[in-house]
Design an enzyme around this catalytic site. Structure first.
Site, PDB file in Angstrom:
ATOM      1  N   GLY A 107      64.489  94.557 -21.823  1.00 15.05           N
ATOM      2  CA  GLY A 107      63.173  94.704 -22.559  1.00 15.05           C
ATOM      3  C   GLY A 107      62.133  94.184 -21.952  1.00 15.05           C
ATOM      4  CE1 TYR A 134      60.558  86.326 -27.335  1.00 13.50           C
ATOM      5  CE2 TYR A 134      61.439  88.327 -26.387  1.00 13.50           C
ATOM      6  CZ  TYR A 134      61.277  86.642 -26.349  1.00 13.50           C
ATOM      7  OH  TYR A 134      62.098  86.477 -25.405  1.00 13.50           O
ATOM      8  CG  ASP A 236      59.220  96.672 -27.644  1.00  9.94           C
ATOM      9  OD1 ASP A 236      60.489  97.175 -27.570  1.00  9.94           O
ATOM     10  OD2 ASP A 236      58.843  95.320 -27.557  1.00  9.94           O
ATOM     11  CE  LYS A 239      65.674  91.678 -31.888  1.00 12.52           C
ATOM     12  NZ  LYS A 239      65.497  90.400 -32.788  1.00 12.52           N
ATOM     13  CB  THR A 293      67.177  94.816  -5.293  1.00 13.08           C
ATOM     14  OG1 THR A 293      66.266  94.206  -4.463  1.00 13.08           O
ATOM     15  CG2 THR A 293      68.200  95.521  -4.297  1.00 13.08           C
TER      16      THR A 293
HETATM   17  N1  PMP Z   1      61.051  93.758 -27.133  1.00 17.33           N
HETATM   18  C1  PMP Z   1      61.596  93.521 -28.440  1.00 17.33           C
HETATM   19  C2  PMP Z   1      61.175  94.114 -29.574  1.00 17.33           C
HETATM   20  C3  PMP Z   1      62.527  92.434 -28.644  1.00 17.33           C
HETATM   21  O1  PMP Z   1      63.137  92.292 -29.728  1.00 17.33           O
HETATM   22  C4  PMP Z   1      62.939  91.769 -27.352  1.00 17.33           C
HETATM   23  C5  PMP Z   1      63.949  90.723 -27.267  1.00 17.33           C
HETATM   24  N2  PMP Z   1      64.406  90.102 -28.394  1.00 17.33           N
HETATM   25  C6  PMP Z   1      62.387  92.173 -26.013  1.00 17.33           C
HETATM   26  C7  PMP Z   1      61.478  93.316 -25.833  1.00 17.33           C
HETATM   27  C8  PMP Z   1      62.930  91.743 -24.938  1.00 17.33           C
HETATM   28  O2  PMP Z   1      64.379  91.985 -24.371  1.00 17.33           O
HETATM   29  P1  PMP Z   1      65.182  91.319 -23.561  1.00 17.33           P
HETATM   30  O3  PMP Z   1      65.474  90.070 -24.074  1.00 17.33           O
HETATM   31  O4  PMP Z   1      66.164  91.999 -23.218  1.00 17.33           O
HETATM   32  O5  PMP Z   1      64.570  91.258 -22.146  1.00 17.33           O
END
Ligand code: PMP
Length: 436
Positions: A107, A134, A236, A239, A293
């Site tokens: 993410g 987040y 986003d 999750k 990569t």
């Molecule tokens: N976006 C959201 C809504 C998340 O909850 C998270 C992780 N908790 C992330 C992005 C980041 O994901 P990752 O830790 O897999 O990089």
């Protein structure tokens, strides 16, 4: 002989740990993980939602073995591969407005890529995001986040942070979030000219910020306000997407069609895989702009295809809605018996239980939340807490969770609440398990 957990302490960096209790996992099947002593624990976190089909789902295991049995390179930077192309085509079919797919590992890298690309492609330098958001743990994704755990991180220049509407703790007593929209409109007229803003990043349920479900209509009104000024909407769904909410895309509960959707975690079914799906004018605006990569790795992409196939074949979106409603109802019944529970909320299998030491004042019960998850672990249940006040139990189990498993989880939780109230977890037990 030191335990596996002690070996972990002595060898793996604390920088990447967020520990709530001394769990050492040696294997697992379905909704259960196995610890070092061979104990089975029911996993309501699913590795923060990443193990979307449960541990060791045969479809994922088979897809991974096949992809490695006749390996189509490791990258998609300088060649096309069938798994990456097929996965992209499938994601586009599932996302009607989408024109291109960017594939990554996490993410974090997907949100960082989108944040950089919207700014570079539109020439607008600023981004709007929510307090408590987040979006990741890389420099670029932290720069557009506003979660308390990342107070050390540098923020993007001109980042405009707005409050997330929390129906349980409404700002200025306005549960609809109207005060937030009015403040943003004022900001557009003063210190945040909208023509400088490239995109709004939103979580359709704010998860790490406290598993907060926005009030009805808020996201649609916010999206309309942004659209009026040509600001792109980025959902986003790292999750809460991919069927977890009871719809494939969580934002569709809000009647909003975002310009860009970001996926991660559960997309790989336990392997590193993320995706950003959006318009060609953003995701095709340059070459070699955001690449690593192993992006588009055929093994991860094959796992992703297996996840999408299985969600459809096993009817997991409807199952998440149905078992999630059942679990939420059982948690509401539990709240009748356990006064520490202030609020139960969620959509499908994205569920939050907010703990308060006093229902009238809603004083956050952070210490109790830490003790609760610790006690639940001792009793055989894995779950963690989230939230800017560190007091919201989060449940993001595998989409394959059964009703019987949901009932088992609530039985254990009931016991854990009773035990914590009786003082079963001493303060000292939490030493070294600061959580967040
Ligand atoms: N976006 C959201 C809504 C998340 O909850 C998270 C992780 N908790 C992330 C992005 C980041 O994901 P990752 O830790 O897999 O990089």
């Amino acid at each position: 002989m030191p335990s596996l957990y002690d070996r972990d302490t002595a060898s793996l960096s604390r920088l990447q740990k967020l520990r709530f209790f001394p769990l050492a996992v040696t294997g697992g099947q379905g909704s259960y993980v196995r610890d070092e002593e061979g104990r089975r624990l029911l996993d309501l976190s699913a590795s923060w939602g990443a193990v979307s089909l449960g541990q060791a789902h045969p479809a994922v295991a088979e897809a991974v073995a096949k992809a490695l049995g006749d390996q189509a390179a490791a990258s998609t930077l300088s060649n096309a591969t069938l798994p990456a192309v097929t996965l992209a085509e499938r994601l586009l079919e599932l996302t009607p407005r989408g024109e291109r797919v960017w594939l990554g590992h996490s993410g974090s890298d997907a949100n960082e890529t989108v944040a950089r690309a919207v700014v570079a492609a539109t020439g607008r330098p600023r981004i709007i995001s929510f307090a408590g958001a987040y979006h990741g743990g890389t420099a670029g994704s932290m720069a557009i986040s506003a979660h308390s755990v990342q107070e050390h991180a540098e923020k993007a220049a001109g980042l405009q942070v707005i409050p997330y509407p929390d129906p349980y703790r409404p700002l200025e007593g306005d549960a609809s979030g109207g005060a937030i929209l009015a403040a943003l409109e004022r900001a557009f007229e003063t210190d945040c000219p909208p023509q400088e803003v490239a995109a709004l990043f939103l979580e359709p349920i704010q998860s790490d910020g406290g598993l907060i479900v926005p009030p009805p209509g808020f996201m649609a009104r916010l999206a309309a306000l942004c659209r009026k000024h040509g600001i792109l909407i980025v959902s986003d769904e790292v999750k809460v997407g991919l069927g977890r909410s009871g719809r494939f895309h969580c934002i569709s509960h809000e009647g909003v069609e975002p310009d860009i959707i970001v996926m991660g975690k559960g997309l790989g079914g336990g392997l590193p895989l993320s995706a950003a799906i959006g318009p060609a004018e953003i995701l095709d605006f340059a070459t070699a702009f955001s690449m690593q990569t192993l992006h588009g790795n055929p093994v991860s992409a094959s796992a992703g295809l297996a996840v999408l196939d299985t969600i459809a074949a096993e009817g997991l979106i409807d199952q998440a809605a149905e078992v999630g409603a059942h679990l939420q109802a059982a948690l509401r019944a539990l709240a009748q018996r356990q006064p520490l529970i202030g609020d139960v909320r969620g959509r499908g299998l994205a569920i939050g239980v907010e703990l308060v030491s006093d229902r009238a004042t809603k004083a956050p019960a952070a210490r109790e939340a830490a003790k609760l998850v610790y006690r639940a672990f001792e009793l055989g249940l894995v779950l963690y807490y989230v939230g800017m006040n560190s007091n919201v139990l989060e449940m993001t189990p595998p989409l394959t969770l059964s009703r019987t498993e949901a009932d088992e989880a609530v039985t254990i939780l009931d016991q854990a609440f009773t035990d914590v109230a009786a003082g079963a977890v001493p303060d000292e037990a939490l030493a070294g398990f600061e959580g967040w």
